[in-house]
Scaffold this active site. Structure first.
Site, PDB file in Angstrom:
ATOM      1  N   MET A 132      11.766  11.451  15.789  1.00  0.00           N
ATOM      2  CA  MET A 132      11.343  10.863  17.054  1.00  0.00           C
ATOM      3  C   MET A 132      12.223   9.680  17.430  1.00  0.00           C
ATOM      4  O   MET A 132      12.542   8.831  16.591  1.00  0.00           O
ATOM      5  CB  MET A 132       9.885  10.414  16.973  1.00  0.00           C
TER       6      MET A 132
ATOM      7  N   CYS B 275       4.130  15.411  10.710  1.00  0.00           N
ATOM      8  CA  CYS B 275       4.221  14.040  11.226  1.00  0.00           C
ATOM      9  C   CYS B 275       2.924  13.282  10.963  1.00  0.00           C
ATOM     10  O   CYS B 275       1.837  13.763  11.294  1.00  0.00           O
ATOM     11  CB  CYS B 275       4.522  14.060  12.718  1.00  0.00           C
TER      12      CYS B 275
ATOM     13  N   ASN C  92      13.020  18.880   2.275  1.00  0.00           N
ATOM     14  CA  ASN C  92      13.250  17.713   3.123  1.00  0.00           C
ATOM     15  C   ASN C  92      12.619  16.495   2.447  1.00  0.00           C
ATOM     16  O   ASN C  92      11.667  16.620   1.693  1.00  0.00           O
ATOM     17  CB  ASN C  92      12.625  17.964   4.507  1.00  0.00           C
TER      18      ASN C  92
ATOM     19  N   ARG D  66      17.175  10.682   7.781  1.00  0.00           N
ATOM     20  CA  ARG D  66      17.777   9.395   8.111  1.00  0.00           C
ATOM     21  C   ARG D  66      19.227   9.262   7.667  1.00  0.00           C
ATOM     22  O   ARG D  66      20.037   8.635   8.354  1.00  0.00           O
ATOM     23  CB  ARG D  66      16.932   8.270   7.502  1.00  0.00           C
TER      24      ARG D  66
END
Length: 333
Positions: free
Chosen positions: A20, A101, A212, A236
């Site tokens: 996001m 999320c 992940n 990231r």
């Protein structure tokens, strides 16, 4: 070349996670200039937003971004099916359902990680999406949430979504703690359990499983692939150190030729940036994603500083890029 199911599965050997406020269309275009082969994901877009909102703003992308996947958020099968139809018409190569999320906004809407508690509903959602979609429907999930026992809930979750027709899953190898931890804390505090993800691959050999969470570079990605996982999704690290993760990915992960060097990446970005500015866009909207291009290189601090200070000024254009490059070129000479 047209993207097929086999192409998209091959691209998923290395993917850049949906993030996001980060993986917008400009970020994806930039990443594509570094790697030809890696699979790129959008930010999460909610199904109601797709149905009722500004579709071009939410879903539009440059054809150069392929292979590219849209991540949807939602928990109503009919809404998700309609959003999937709309998104497929835009030309996405894959539609992914967010079941990972942990944000408060996502919880209040009953989607994201909270859906780990409702695997039957997730199965209904993906079944409806698959029925509506000409492209592959996938799931990104956690290993569990809160007091759930991952070794118990994750196999049941995978069995249900698999029975509904899903063949590819990305698993964030952390629990999501929805009670007491912020979304930021959920990225670091719950411990990673990579062995559990590897056991899921052994238990569900027919599923294409990507891991992940906490992955920092290509060497680590190579290790997961060598150990039998089908794909690695990097978050990231791919954003903050894009060249370190993506610059050699085409050769190391996909067996193709080496990608362009950092200066060639900028050369490829110039026409895109010029078009964006000519149509009323701001330089900062693109260059904010490029700050890490020279990470670890001489002159990187000056590159970041000049872009950060000047790119958001009214009228800023390609001359700011050139000014930011001067110290980098001087150090490289």
């Amino acid at each position: 070349m047209k993207t097929t199911r086999s192409n998209i599965s091959a691209a998923a050997r290395l993917s850049v996670a949906p993030m996001m406020d980060w993986t917008d269309r400009h970020c994806r275009f930039f990443h594509r200039q570094i790697s030809r082969d890696a699979l790129l994901y959008t930010e999460m877009v909610t199904a109601p937003a797709v149905i009722h909102g500004d579709r071009e703003r939410l879903l539009g992308f440059d054809a150069a971004e392929h292979p590219v996947a849209l991540q949807l958020g939602g928990s109503e099968p009919a809404e998700l099916a309609e959003a999937t139809r709309v998104a497929a018409d835009f030309g996405y190569d894959e539609i992914n359902l967010n079941v990972g999320c942990p944000s408060d906004r996502v919880q209040s809407g009953c989607f994201g990680a909270v859906l780990m508690e409702r695997p039957g509903l997730v199965a209904d959602c993906v079944a409806a999406m698959i029925a509506a979609s000409p492209v592959e429907v996938t799931v990104k999930c956690r290993i569990g949430i809160d007091d759930q026992v991952p070794e118990e809930v994750l196999p049941d979750f995978l069995a249900r979504v698999s029975s509904a027709g899903v063949t590819r899953v990305a698993i964030h190898a952390r629990k999501a703690w929805l009670k007491g931890l912020s979304p930021k804390e959920n990225r670091d505090i719950p411990p990673l359990d990579y062995p559990l993800v590897q056991r899921m691959k052994a238990a569900f050999p027919h599923l294409h499983i990507s891991v992940n969470g906490g992955i920092t570079g290509l060497k680590q990605a190579e290790g997961f692939l060598a150990d039998g996982l089908d794909g690695v999704m990097v978050g990231r690290a791919a954003y903050h150190e894009p060249y370190e993760v993506l610059g050699r990915a085409d050769a190391v992960i996909f067996g193709g030729p080496e990608g362009p060097d950092r200066f060639e990446v900028i050369d490829r970005m110039r026409p895109y940036i010029a078009r964006h500015i000519a149509t009323g866009g701001r330089l900062h909207q693109i260059t904010r994603h490029m700050l890490g291009l020279f990470h670890g290189q001489p002159g990187a601090r000056h590159w970041r500083r000049i872009l950060s200070e000047r790119a958001n000024r009214p009228g800023a254009g390609l001359e700011v890029i050139e000014a930011a490059l001067e110290p980098v070129r001087a150090e490289a000479a």
